[in-house]
Design a protein around this motif. Structure first.
Motif, PDB file in Angstrom:
ATOM      1  N   MET A   1       0.959  -0.899  10.680  1.00  7.67           N
ATOM      2  CA  MET A   1       0.485  -1.855   9.673  1.00  7.67           C
ATOM      3  C   MET A   1       0.745  -3.342  10.299  1.00  7.67           C
ATOM      4  O   MET A   1       1.480  -3.847  11.119  1.00  7.67           O
ATOM      5  CB  MET A   1       1.384  -2.251   8.281  1.00  7.67           C
ATOM      6  N   GLY A   2      -0.558  -4.191  10.101  1.00  9.84           N
ATOM      7  CA  GLY A   2      -0.594  -5.491  10.847  1.00  9.84           C
ATOM      8  C   GLY A   2       0.557  -6.413  10.321  1.00  9.84           C
ATOM      9  O   GLY A   2       1.117  -6.332   9.267  1.00  9.84           O
TER      10      GLY A   2
ATOM     11  N   THR B   1       1.525  -7.504   3.030  1.00  7.04           N
ATOM     12  CA  THR B   1       2.481  -7.970   2.000  1.00  7.04           C
ATOM     13  C   THR B   1       3.200  -6.691   1.573  1.00  7.04           C
ATOM     14  O   THR B   1       3.004  -5.565   1.626  1.00  7.04           O
ATOM     15  CB  THR B   1       1.564  -8.483   0.770  1.00  7.04           C
ATOM     16  N   PRO B   2       4.298  -6.959   0.658  1.00  3.19           N
ATOM     17  CA  PRO B   2       5.094  -6.032   0.081  1.00  3.19           C
ATOM     18  C   PRO B   2       4.214  -5.321  -0.891  1.00  3.19           C
ATOM     19  O   PRO B   2       4.343  -3.874  -0.761  1.00  3.19           O
ATOM     20  CB  PRO B   2       6.170  -6.713  -0.692  1.00  3.19           C
ATOM     21  N   ALA B   3       3.090  -5.727  -1.501  1.00  2.00           N
ATOM     22  CA  ALA B   3       2.384  -4.755  -2.325  1.00  2.00           C
ATOM     23  C   ALA B   3       1.579  -4.042  -1.363  1.00  2.00           C
ATOM     24  O   ALA B   3       1.407  -2.622  -1.968  1.00  2.00           O
ATOM     25  CB  ALA B   3       1.394  -5.684  -2.899  1.00  2.00           C
ATOM     26  N   THR B   4       1.092  -4.241  -0.357  1.00  3.06           N
ATOM     27  CA  THR B   4       0.478  -3.352   0.640  1.00  3.06           C
ATOM     28  C   THR B   4       1.472  -2.424   1.147  1.00  3.06           C
ATOM     29  O   THR B   4       1.093  -1.149   1.124  1.00  3.06           O
ATOM     30  CB  THR B   4      -0.193  -4.298   1.916  1.00  3.06           C
ATOM     31  N   ARG B   5       2.220  -2.827   1.608  1.00  8.11           N
ATOM     32  CA  ARG B   5       3.400  -1.763   2.059  1.00  8.11           C
ATOM     33  C   ARG B   5       4.225  -0.855   1.002  1.00  8.11           C
ATOM     34  O   ARG B   5       4.153   0.437   1.478  1.00  8.11           O
ATOM     35  CB  ARG B   5       4.632  -2.705   2.722  1.00  8.11           C
ATOM     36  N   ASN B   6       4.062  -1.234  -0.022  1.00 10.68           N
ATOM     37  CA  ASN B   6       4.756  -0.214  -0.963  1.00 10.68           C
ATOM     38  C   ASN B   6       3.491   0.810  -1.607  1.00 10.68           C
ATOM     39  O   ASN B   6       3.769   1.653  -1.787  1.00 10.68           O
ATOM     40  CB  ASN B   6       5.084  -1.029  -2.383  1.00 10.68           C
TER      41      ASN B   6
ATOM     42  N   VAL C   1      -5.999   7.925   2.482  1.00  9.71           N
ATOM     43  CA  VAL C   1      -5.966   6.604   1.913  1.00  9.71           C
ATOM     44  C   VAL C   1      -4.993   5.839   2.386  1.00  9.71           C
ATOM     45  O   VAL C   1      -5.037   4.532   2.705  1.00  9.71           O
ATOM     46  CB  VAL C   1      -6.190   6.638   0.479  1.00  9.71           C
ATOM     47  N   ALA C   2      -3.670   6.266   2.531  1.00 12.52           N
ATOM     48  CA  ALA C   2      -2.489   5.745   2.883  1.00 12.52           C
ATOM     49  C   ALA C   2      -2.755   5.178   4.466  1.00 12.52           C
ATOM     50  O   ALA C   2      -2.620   3.797   4.571  1.00 12.52           O
ATOM     51  CB  ALA C   2      -1.265   6.486   2.931  1.00 12.52           C
ATOM     52  N   ALA C   3      -3.304   6.015   5.045  1.00 11.43           N
ATOM     53  CA  ALA C   3      -3.504   5.236   6.514  1.00 11.43           C
ATOM     54  C   ALA C   3      -4.545   4.286   6.423  1.00 11.43           C
ATOM     55  O   ALA C   3      -4.450   3.397   7.532  1.00 11.43           O
ATOM     56  CB  ALA C   3      -4.076   6.378   7.483  1.00 11.43           C
ATOM     57  N   ALA C   4      -5.626   4.377   5.820  1.00 14.66           N
ATOM     58  CA  ALA C   4      -6.629   3.410   5.901  1.00 14.66           C
ATOM     59  C   ALA C   4      -6.101   2.096   5.212  1.00 14.66           C
ATOM     60  O   ALA C   4      -6.379   0.853   5.774  1.00 14.66           O
ATOM     61  CB  ALA C   4      -7.783   3.926   4.796  1.00 14.66           C
ATOM     62  N   VAL C   5      -5.260   1.983   4.252  1.00 14.73           N
ATOM     63  CA  VAL C   5      -4.652   0.984   3.630  1.00 14.73           C
ATOM     64  C   VAL C   5      -3.553   0.138   4.742  1.00 14.73           C
ATOM     65  O   VAL C   5      -3.705  -0.974   4.730  1.00 14.73           O
ATOM     66  CB  VAL C   5      -3.951   1.295   2.477  1.00 14.73           C
ATOM     67  N   ALA C   6      -3.074   1.290   5.497  1.00 10.51           N
ATOM     68  CA  ALA C   6      -2.013   0.642   6.395  1.00 10.51           C
ATOM     69  C   ALA C   6      -2.752  -0.085   7.394  1.00 10.51           C
ATOM     70  O   ALA C   6      -2.193  -0.924   8.175  1.00 10.51           O
ATOM     71  CB  ALA C   6      -1.185   1.874   7.102  1.00 10.51           C
TER      72      ALA C   6
ATOM     73  N   TRP D   1      -3.067  -2.483  -9.047  1.00  7.39           N
ATOM     74  CA  TRP D   1      -2.403  -2.603  -7.845  1.00  7.39           C
ATOM     75  C   TRP D   1      -3.358  -2.536  -6.705  1.00  7.39           C
ATOM     76  O   TRP D   1      -3.191  -3.479  -5.638  1.00  7.39           O
ATOM     77  CB  TRP D   1      -1.388  -1.826  -7.887  1.00  7.39           C
ATOM     78  N   ALA D   2      -3.984  -1.458  -6.532  1.00 10.23           N
ATOM     79  CA  ALA D   2      -4.891  -1.273  -5.431  1.00 10.23           C
ATOM     80  C   ALA D   2      -5.734  -2.286  -5.297  1.00 10.23           C
ATOM     81  O   ALA D   2      -6.238  -2.648  -4.146  1.00 10.23           O
ATOM     82  CB  ALA D   2      -5.313   0.432  -5.722  1.00 10.23           C
ATOM     83  N   LEU D   3      -6.501  -2.616  -6.439  1.00 14.29           N
ATOM     84  CA  LEU D   3      -7.427  -3.640  -6.403  1.00 14.29           C
ATOM     85  C   LEU D   3      -7.093  -5.186  -5.847  1.00 14.29           C
ATOM     86  O   LEU D   3      -7.714  -5.622  -5.147  1.00 14.29           O
ATOM     87  CB  LEU D   3      -8.205  -3.728  -7.670  1.00 14.29           C
ATOM     88  N   LYS D   4      -5.742  -5.479  -5.993  1.00 17.11           N
ATOM     89  CA  LYS D   4      -5.037  -6.725  -5.778  1.00 17.11           C
ATOM     90  C   LYS D   4      -5.059  -6.430  -4.266  1.00 17.11           C
ATOM     91  O   LYS D   4      -5.165  -7.380  -3.400  1.00 17.11           O
ATOM     92  CB  LYS D   4      -3.825  -6.658  -6.380  1.00 17.11           C
TER      93      LYS D   4
END
Length: 124
Positions: free
Chosen positions: A1-2, A6-11, A56-61, A115-118
């Motif tokens: 992850m870059g 944020t914690p929201a992203t990591r979680n 999706v986890a990989a894409a968010v990461a 949460w995902a939209l945030k």
């Protein structure tokens, strides 16, 4: 992850990756909540949804795909709602604790989508 995660992203990544992995480690528990009206066998849908969660986890990461991945996560959380409804119906006669867990999953989908939209908004 870059470095700007944020914690929201990591979680969110951790939740999606954990759930996706569980689809392969304990598929039987997911097979039982696959809606019967879907074509094909439940195990196919269990594995497909596990792959989707891992992708999706990989894409968010990844910072470059974070926004699209988070939007996909919101869609995925909404898409699994019918499985949660099936679980609540199937578990309506179980003991109090499992029945409560099944019912609690229903309203939980909304905060997951939000949460995902945030995370998607934060990625802009």
């Amino acid at each position: 992850m870059g470095r700007m995660t944020t914690p929201a992203t990591r979680n969110l990544v951790a939740l999606l990756a954990s759930a996706g992995t569980l689809h392969f480690l304990a598929p039987r528990s997911f097979d039982t909540i696959v809606p019967r009206n879907l074509p094909g066998g439940p195990r196919t849908w269990t594995y497909l949804s596990g792959v989707a969660e891992l992708a999706v986890a990989a894409a968010v990461a990844a910072p470059r795909t974070r926004k699209a991945g988070a939007l996909a996560a919101a869609g995925l959380f909404a898409a699994v709602f019918p499985a949660n409804v099936k679980m609540a119906i199937d578990w309506r006669n179980r003991p109090a604790l499992p029945r409560t867990v099944a019912y609690a999953r229903l309203p939980l989908q909304l905060p997951l989508v939000l949460w995902a939209l945030k995370v998607a908004r934060d990625a802009e």
